[in-house]
Scaffold this motif. Sequence first.
Motif, PDB file in Angstrom:
ATOM      1  N   THR A  42      79.114  41.598  72.801  1.00  0.00           N
ATOM      2  CA  THR A  42      79.345  42.391  74.002  1.00  0.00           C
ATOM      3  C   THR A  42      80.512  43.338  73.822  1.00  0.00           C
ATOM      4  OG1 THR A  42      80.785  40.677  74.919  1.00  0.00           O
ATOM      5  CG2 THR A  42      78.439  40.566  75.454  1.00  0.00           C
ATOM      6  N   LEU A  46      73.231  52.825  76.789  1.00  0.00           N
ATOM      7  CA  LEU A  46      72.497  51.990  77.737  1.00  0.00           C
ATOM      8  C   LEU A  46      72.967  50.534  77.740  1.00  0.00           C
ATOM      9  CD1 LEU A  46      70.281  52.000  79.848  1.00  0.00           C
ATOM     10  CD2 LEU A  46      68.626  51.515  78.033  1.00  0.00           C
ATOM     11  N   PRO A  47      73.205  49.888  76.590  1.00  0.00           N
ATOM     12  CA  PRO A  47      73.711  48.510  76.649  1.00  0.00           C
ATOM     13  C   PRO A  47      75.046  48.393  77.390  1.00  0.00           C
ATOM     14  CG  PRO A  47      72.908  49.017  74.451  1.00  0.00           C
ATOM     15  CD  PRO A  47      72.936  50.303  75.196  1.00  0.00           C
ATOM     16  N   ILE A  60      74.318  48.547  81.128  1.00  0.00           N
ATOM     17  CA  ILE A  60      73.734  47.300  81.646  1.00  0.00           C
ATOM     18  C   ILE A  60      74.822  46.245  81.823  1.00  0.00           C
ATOM     19  CG2 ILE A  60      72.155  45.427  81.107  1.00  0.00           C
ATOM     20  CD1 ILE A  60      70.368  47.472  79.724  1.00  0.00           C
ATOM     21  N   TYR A  95      77.125  47.146  84.925  1.00  0.00           N
ATOM     22  CA  TYR A  95      76.574  46.929  86.264  1.00  0.00           C
ATOM     23  C   TYR A  95      76.237  45.460  86.508  1.00  0.00           C
ATOM     24  CZ  TYR A  95      76.464  51.955  86.806  1.00  0.00           C
ATOM     25  OH  TYR A  95      76.836  53.269  86.911  1.00  0.00           O
ATOM     26  N   ARG A  96      75.868  44.734  85.485  1.00  0.00           N
ATOM     27  CA  ARG A  96      75.645  43.297  85.670  1.00  0.00           C
ATOM     28  C   ARG A  96      76.970  42.599  85.967  1.00  0.00           C
ATOM     29  NH1 ARG A  96      72.407  40.807  80.817  1.00  0.00           N
ATOM     30  NH2 ARG A  96      72.848  38.942  82.077  1.00  0.00           N
TER      31      ARG A  96
END
Length: 569
Positions: A468, A526-527, A530, A533-534
């Motif tokens: 991450t 994009l990752p 995601i 926002y998660r």
Amino acid sequence: MDWFAASYFVKSDVGGEVSYVEESFTPRSAMSRIKDSGYRTIVVAMDHQSNSIQQIADAAEEFSLNNGDYFYVWMDWVSNQTSWDSSTNVSKIMGGSAFITPHLLFEEGNALSPFEVSWRQQGSELVQRLNEVNPLRRGEPGYIYADDHFFQEVGPGLYSGFMFDAVVSVGLGACMAAKESDGTISGAEHRQSILRTEFVGATGPVQFAYQRTLRSSREIEKTTLAAYNIVNGSYNLTDVSLPNTGTTWREVAPFEYANGSNEPPKLLRDPPNQSYIGSARRALGLSLMSVVMLLTLASILWLWLYRREPVVASSPLICKYIILLGTIVFSSAIFALSFDEGAGWSTNALDTACKSVPWLIFSGHFITYASALAKIRFYLPDKPPHSRLLLVVMMITAEAYFALLLAWTLADPLRWERQVTNDMTGKSQGACNSGGVEGYALALLVLAFVPMTACVVVAWRVRQQDDTTNGTRWVLIMILGHAEVIMLSIPILVILRDQTTPGRAYVGASAMISCYGFVSVGLTVLPKMILHYRSNRGTVNNKRKRGARGSGVVTGLEAPPQETIVQTC
């Protein structure tokens, strides 16, 4: 001279009815092919005018080849009744056309030719002698009895002068062969003597082109040709070619064309229907490029707005910017491929666009992967010796890239070329091409995999860290996606280039370039979006339900040393 031949065949059975060899060789199919070819000057040579003229005229009416924009030249004598009175279609196709035929030796002005003068000077003694040696008996078909004033009342026929010259050449050949032998000559000796005969006859200088195995014919430059203008069913002499002058013609009278004027049709051939990219396909390609660039710019803006968020700030931001910049450069190649003469671009402008294509594609690719390598190299736990070796390899690769692109541009650059794809219609298609395109492209393609391989090596070393944070998994997926796009693009683009129209090849190239851009943008930003926002919605296991039991652990952490950490690319 540019020309196109459309042949047809006819045959007659025992009963005299006309039948055709096959449909593709009928007069109608020949006229259809001429219509497709775009030629407007049509030369017609018929073996059987009675069997062909009506069908040619009907086909001309069907395909609108008799509207005054087309000029017909007939190489065979067509009688007035056949050419004008048989039907309306025949009259339309013959009106304003030309009939080309060998002619008697032409004199200055309107004076009679020497042959015609000699013809009219013949008296009654020759007429009586000809009547006596006439092999036909009175009452037999073809019998003619001439009166004493025949040569004054009846002019020479169209080919009378050639018949006279033929008899003279046979006689002179026989005399020449007899002098060279003991008085007895063979057919072969007679033929050889005729071919060596040279004299000025009724139709001009007579000389033969000798061929050992084929039928020898008269030298065309030694022949006087005449052009007759067919108007209202009559034949009017308008032009005569001069012997021994090549293609020099002298005008005798103005020529009247099918439109009633003395000016010929402006175009000898319709402009060929060239294959262009087309506005619809161009709009599709530019739209794909625009979508990639808008997504890229939106991603850059999003990264800047959320640059202080942990998910975004966990990796060097400048590297992401440069990766996206490489995507923009790569996708710009679509713009360079989007235009041709149909869009109003000149050949020089298209040459410049062609030269820019390899620079945009391969430079954009190298920028993307050089930045991706710097991004993941930041997470190496230490700086092993081979890390410096990777930098050296990247520098050498960059220099090789520049040297190859420069050599390609200077030695054998891509240029805009238009090649004829249909000899009949003159249809052609344009594309960027050069003599050594395969060699240069293959060498650059091999170099393209060097930074990709370097990224795989570094990503494998940092694979055990928190994904991450460094996004190693997404980098590896991006490499796999780009490799698939490249490997699929090569055969697809080769097939589209060789077997389809430029519009389809352009759409295929635009789609491949766009796919590369979508992979770059999607797997770079994009990752992060995601995860961001998660995290804000509390979906990363940081929400507690009301009334639920919990447990906690308190530990002590050493404070990090007071040093300033600067992320670099």
